[in-house]
Design an enzyme around this catalytic site. Sequence first.
Site: not given
Length: 419
Positions: A12, A59, A193, A240
């Site tokens: 995403h 976020h 990441h 995540e």
Amino acid sequence: MAKIVGGIATSHTPTIAFAKDAKKFDDPVWKPIFEGYEPVQEWFRDKKPDVLVYIYNDHMTAFFEHYSHFALGVGESYGPADEGGGPRDIPAIAGDPKLAQHIAKAMVADEFDLSYFQGKNLDHGAFSPLSVMVDHDDKGWATRLLPIVCGVLTVPLPSARRFWKFGKSLRRAIQSYPEDIKVAIAGTGGLSHQVHGEGCGFNNPDWDHEFMDRLEKDPESLLDYPIAELAKRGGWEGAEVVMWLMMRGALSEDVEVTHKAYFLPSMTPIATMIFEEKPEQPPRESDEALRERMEWDWNGAEDLEGTYPFTIERSVQGFRMNHFLHSLIDPKVRKKFKEDEEACLAEADLTDEERDLIRRRDWIGMIHHGVIFFMLEKLGAVTGVGNIHIYAAMKGMSVEDFQKTRNAAITYGVGGKGD
């Protein structure tokens, strides 16, 4: 009965939304992004799900002051959030409050503690990949959305196994829904990441491909990795991927992956997977038994005279009024309301009926409409009406007669020192 038609795993990253909005469709650097999503888009066109259960993390955009582990979206619609440069030019997507209430009751019966939200917009965690997966135009989207926001940015966060168990419970909740609808499930985030600190820019394609392979064939082998180990292998933000495990837990034990794509243009891999359901044995607990269990705590509440439990259905029905009355805790709104109530009401997102209920101080009418009592207290504090006066009005009594039913004739309210 509701039917789960399959699942999608997707990154995403905001890179996806940037590429789409900048129309980089044929740019050689960006084209692989769209090629990876074309089969997913075709899958949605073929399956035509009525609802997409969408697992993602915010976020720190809509969820900042309050950050839940598991928050279920119960609202009627969700628009794109402003993340600093203005919201994207895409339409709001419809929610499904009725399905949300059913899932909430089933999950709570399975001892998952949820929070519920509405009136919040969704950031790139939701709309970035969604905008290249599901068809939409200026009139809306090809499916309704039921968002599940997961708190994966703050420590502590739930374990990988807890996300998996959530998915298992979610599956049974959906399957037991008594309406004939088709439901797809998307798990978003990842893969490897890191976007903060001196460790930013970390990637591990070998782990990414191993994770994708095990997610398909042996997902339970991933459940006992501590979050720190997932971060070691995939970067801190890459942990995540637990949200992919939630999605996978909500699918059949055996699945068939019919599409898999992986592209690493910069900071974050852009990966997609399509999971097709396979037939399996009926669950040990029947749908009827599950529905009976999830209603056990609430059976009989409807027979309590003069009592209106604040259900998700009522909270959605009364959201506009509750939202407006809650805004009276803001001194600026409070001042405007006191100085020119009609102008303040005219500017509010309210129906004519709702404005009239507030204008007439129809306390019991507001309760019937779906307002929770604690918003009545706020209106009372602003207008100089004490709690005892509100109680008396709701019972259709004079203050004097209501006071006779109390042990002491006192008056009070929630107002402070005043403005």
